[in-house]
Write a protein that holds these residues in place. Structure first.
Motif, PDB file in Angstrom:
ATOM      1  N   ALA A 198       5.161  11.508   6.483  1.00 49.55           N
ATOM      2  CA  ALA A 198       4.184  10.972   5.527  1.00 49.55           C
ATOM      3  C   ALA A 198       4.832  10.706   4.172  1.00 49.55           C
ATOM      4  CB  ALA A 198       3.015  11.943   5.379  1.00 49.55           C
ATOM      5  N   PHE A 199       5.699  11.622   3.753  1.00 52.73           N
ATOM      6  CA  PHE A 199       6.375  11.454   2.463  1.00 52.73           C
ATOM      7  C   PHE A 199       7.308  10.252   2.479  1.00 52.73           C
ATOM      8  CE2 PHE A 199      10.209  12.377  -0.091  1.00 52.73           C
ATOM      9  CZ  PHE A 199       9.628  12.307  -1.354  1.00 52.73           C
ATOM     10  N   MET A 200       8.135  10.126   3.531  1.00 50.75           N
ATOM     11  CA  MET A 200       9.096   9.033   3.589  1.00 50.75           C
ATOM     12  C   MET A 200       8.396   7.683   3.706  1.00 50.75           C
ATOM     13  SD  MET A 200      11.914  10.454   3.083  1.00 50.75           S
ATOM     14  CE  MET A 200      12.827   8.925   3.196  1.00 50.75           C
ATOM     15  N   VAL A 201       7.296   7.626   4.467  1.00 51.83           N
ATOM     16  CA  VAL A 201       6.547   6.371   4.577  1.00 51.83           C
ATOM     17  C   VAL A 201       5.963   5.985   3.224  1.00 51.83           C
ATOM     18  CG1 VAL A 201       4.482   5.316   5.577  1.00 51.83           C
ATOM     19  CG2 VAL A 201       6.038   6.613   7.031  1.00 51.83           C
ATOM     20  N   THR A 202       5.425   6.958   2.501  1.00 49.47           N
ATOM     21  CA  THR A 202       4.856   6.679   1.175  1.00 49.47           C
ATOM     22  C   THR A 202       5.926   6.210   0.205  1.00 49.47           C
ATOM     23  OG1 THR A 202       3.220   8.430   1.577  1.00 49.47           O
ATOM     24  CG2 THR A 202       3.454   7.633  -0.680  1.00 49.47           C
ATOM     25  N   ILE A 203       7.076   6.865   0.225  1.00 50.09           N
ATOM     26  CA  ILE A 203       8.180   6.472  -0.662  1.00 50.09           C
ATOM     27  C   ILE A 203       8.643   5.056  -0.352  1.00 50.09           C
ATOM     28  CG2 ILE A 203      10.627   6.899  -1.146  1.00 50.09           C
ATOM     29  CD1 ILE A 203       8.867   8.739  -2.698  1.00 50.09           C
ATOM     30  N   LYS A 204       8.738   4.722   0.935  1.00 44.04           N
ATOM     31  CA  LYS A 204       9.177   3.384   1.328  1.00 44.04           C
ATOM     32  C   LYS A 204       8.151   2.328   0.931  1.00 44.04           C
ATOM     33  CE  LYS A 204      12.079   0.545   3.138  1.00 44.04           C
ATOM     34  NZ  LYS A 204      13.393   0.335   2.485  1.00 44.04           N
ATOM     35  N   MET A 205       6.873   2.631   1.098  1.00 51.50           N
ATOM     36  CA  MET A 205       5.823   1.695   0.698  1.00 51.50           C
ATOM     37  C   MET A 205       5.852   1.441  -0.801  1.00 51.50           C
ATOM     38  SD  MET A 205       2.663   3.020   3.094  1.00 51.50           S
ATOM     39  CE  MET A 205       1.475   2.001   2.188  1.00 51.50           C
ATOM     40  N   LEU A 206       6.088   2.495  -1.574  1.00 49.75           N
ATOM     41  CA  LEU A 206       6.172   2.340  -3.029  1.00 49.75           C
ATOM     42  C   LEU A 206       7.408   1.534  -3.427  1.00 49.75           C
ATOM     43  CD1 LEU A 206       5.131   5.930  -4.177  1.00 49.75           C
ATOM     44  CD2 LEU A 206       3.784   3.828  -4.376  1.00 49.75           C
ATOM     45  N   GLU A 207       8.487   1.707  -2.674  1.00 45.75           N
ATOM     46  CA  GLU A 207       9.698   0.919  -2.942  1.00 45.75           C
ATOM     47  C   GLU A 207       9.463  -0.560  -2.675  1.00 45.75           C
ATOM     48  OE1 GLU A 207      14.312   0.480  -1.320  1.00 45.75           O
ATOM     49  OE2 GLU A 207      13.096   2.201  -0.742  1.00 45.75           O
ATOM     50  N   VAL A 208       8.821  -0.872  -1.543  1.00 44.33           N
ATOM     51  CA  VAL A 208       8.515  -2.261  -1.212  1.00 44.33           C
ATOM     52  C   VAL A 208       7.573  -2.868  -2.249  1.00 44.33           C
ATOM     53  CG1 VAL A 208       7.402  -3.754   0.477  1.00 44.33           C
ATOM     54  CG2 VAL A 208       8.908  -1.915   1.250  1.00 44.33           C
ATOM     55  N   LYS A 209       6.591  -2.092  -2.663  1.00 51.17           N
ATOM     56  CA  LYS A 209       5.652  -2.570  -3.672  1.00 51.17           C
ATOM     57  C   LYS A 209       6.357  -2.838  -4.986  1.00 51.17           C
ATOM     58  CE  LYS A 209       1.443  -1.242  -6.161  1.00 51.17           C
ATOM     59  NZ  LYS A 209       0.432  -0.161  -6.347  1.00 51.17           N
ATOM     60  N   ASN A 210       7.277  -1.955  -5.369  1.00 51.96           N
ATOM     61  CA  ASN A 210       8.014  -2.122  -6.617  1.00 51.96           C
ATOM     62  C   ASN A 210       8.895  -3.345  -6.581  1.00 51.96           C
ATOM     63  OD1 ASN A 210       8.880  -1.099  -9.253  1.00 51.96           O
ATOM     64  ND2 ASN A 210      10.837  -0.690  -8.242  1.00 51.96           N
ATOM     65  N   VAL A 211       9.529  -3.608  -5.414  1.00 47.21           N
ATOM     66  CA  VAL A 211      10.391  -4.793  -5.269  1.00 47.21           C
ATOM     67  C   VAL A 211       9.562  -6.076  -5.344  1.00 47.21           C
ATOM     68  CG1 VAL A 211      11.917  -6.034  -3.691  1.00 47.21           C
ATOM     69  CG2 VAL A 211      12.168  -3.566  -3.988  1.00 47.21           C
ATOM     70  N   SER A 212       8.413  -6.077  -4.709  1.00 43.64           N
ATOM     71  CA  SER A 212       7.567  -7.276  -4.700  1.00 43.64           C
ATOM     72  C   SER A 212       6.993  -7.590  -6.071  1.00 43.64           C
ATOM     73  CB  SER A 212       6.432  -7.103  -3.695  1.00 43.64           C
ATOM     74  OG  SER A 212       5.608  -6.008  -4.059  1.00 43.64           O
ATOM     75  N   ASN A 213       6.792  -6.563  -6.893  1.00 44.35           N
ATOM     76  CA  ASN A 213       6.234  -6.756  -8.243  1.00 44.35           C
ATOM     77  C   ASN A 213       7.292  -7.144  -9.260  1.00 44.35           C
ATOM     78  OD1 ASN A 213       3.662  -6.141  -7.333  1.00 44.35           O
ATOM     79  ND2 ASN A 213       3.813  -3.974  -7.902  1.00 44.35           N
ATOM     80  N   SER A 214       8.565  -6.912  -8.923  1.00 44.39           N
ATOM     81  CA  SER A 214       9.635  -7.206  -9.887  1.00 44.39           C
ATOM     82  C   SER A 214      10.096  -8.652  -9.796  1.00 44.39           C
ATOM     83  CB  SER A 214      10.823  -6.254  -9.634  1.00 44.39           C
ATOM     84  OG  SER A 214      11.326  -6.440  -8.332  1.00 44.39           O
TER      85      SER A 214
END
Length: 295
Positions: A279-295
């Motif tokens: 659950a932690f790794m999936v959340t971290i990866k989702m936040l990373e993808v979200k951060n990349v898409s917003n940048s």
């Protein structure tokens, strides 16, 4: 084509080929040694390790998967070590005088411990390497799950930051911190008794602080850390109850304490740790993808 361009391309190829050749050579030796060691370990020894009064700490049906996970983890550590050793910048940054004094201190300390202490009496150590192998083979990635529960998610992100650097990702982490963390990795991979490697915790926190994680990922790490700390509120009462009831170490009462240590971690606690880790790794990866898409 300019000569400097040819030289730079040659250096780039060498910087890639030399570590790759060293890795494959070391990987063959490592896999051969690991397979020979694993085949000498019996399933009953793995099942009995850490258990008391009919407790259960292993998943013997997944021994092959656990063995593969252990070998893959060891190969990742091998690659990180090779990248460290073949990085010329690491060698250039070494101070000859500092290295001399450090080596002198180690030698003097070793002689002082050997000649001033009576090693013929007192508590005899267990077969450490054999016990570490039993811990590692008990369940897939059990040492990593144990460290996740004991130290919190910061240790996982620190290890993955070190691994990302080894695979070529740009890093803002100071090299001394990466080198110090790398030195602990063999112990973290093979030993699930996390309290023995407590010295790595401040290093992991420092690595995490310098790593390129977003604010959302850091908040996520904080939230999961607080969740992992929640059982501490019931620790005292349940420990007293466990002592009074004389239950086994893998009982729900004792697991609030022993569940933090890999050798005595029950299968149920391990499964909870695996779910939390995923659950932690999936959340971290989702936040990373979200951060990349917003940048």
């Amino acid at each position: 084509m300019p000569l400097s361009t040819n030289n730079s391309k040659t250096q780039l190829k060498l910087s890639f080929l030399i570590p790759l050749f060293a890795f494959f050579t070391g990987a063959v030796v490592f896999v051969f040694l690991m397979v020979s060691v694993i085949t000498d370990i019996s399933v009953p020894d793995i099942v009995k390790h850490g258990t008391k009064m009919r407790g259960g700490t292993a998943l013997p049906d997944l021994l092959f998967v656990s063995s593969v996970c252990l070998i893959v983890s060891g190969l990742m550590v091998l690659w990180i070590f090779i990248r460290m050793l073949t990085d010329l910048n690491n060698w250039k940054s070494i101070s000859p005088s500092g290295t001399f004094y450090a080596a002198l201190f180690v030698v003097v300390s070793a002689f002082a411990m050997f000649f001033t202490l009576n090693w013929s009496s007192g508590f005899k150590r267990p077969p450490l390497l054999h016990f570490m192998m039993l811990q590692s083979l008990a369940a897939p990635f059990k040492p990593l799950v144990s460290h996740f529960i004991y130290y919190g998610p910061v240790i996982v992100l620190a290890i993955f930051s070190c691994l990302a650097w080894a695979f070529g990702r740009k890093s803002s982490i100071p090299k001394p911190l990466l080198v110090a963390l790398t030195g602990f990795l063999p112990f973290l991979v093979f030993g699930s008794e996390s309290r023995q490697w407590i010295g790595v915790f401040p290093i992991a926190v420092a690595v995490f602080a310098f790593a390129n994680y977003s604010r959302q990922q850091r908040i996520c790490c904080l939230i999961f850390s607080l969740i992992i700390l929640l059982p501490a509120f019931w620790l005292q009462g349940l420990t007293i109850l466990a002592v009074q009831s004389s239950v086994n170490l893998q009982s729900p009462q004792w697991e609030f304490y022993f569940g933090r240590f890999g050798p005595w971690m029950s299968v149920g606690t391990y499964m909870i740790g695996v779910l939390g880790f995923i659950a932690f790794m999936v959340t971290i990866k989702m936040l990373e993808v979200k951060n990349v898409s917003n940048s």
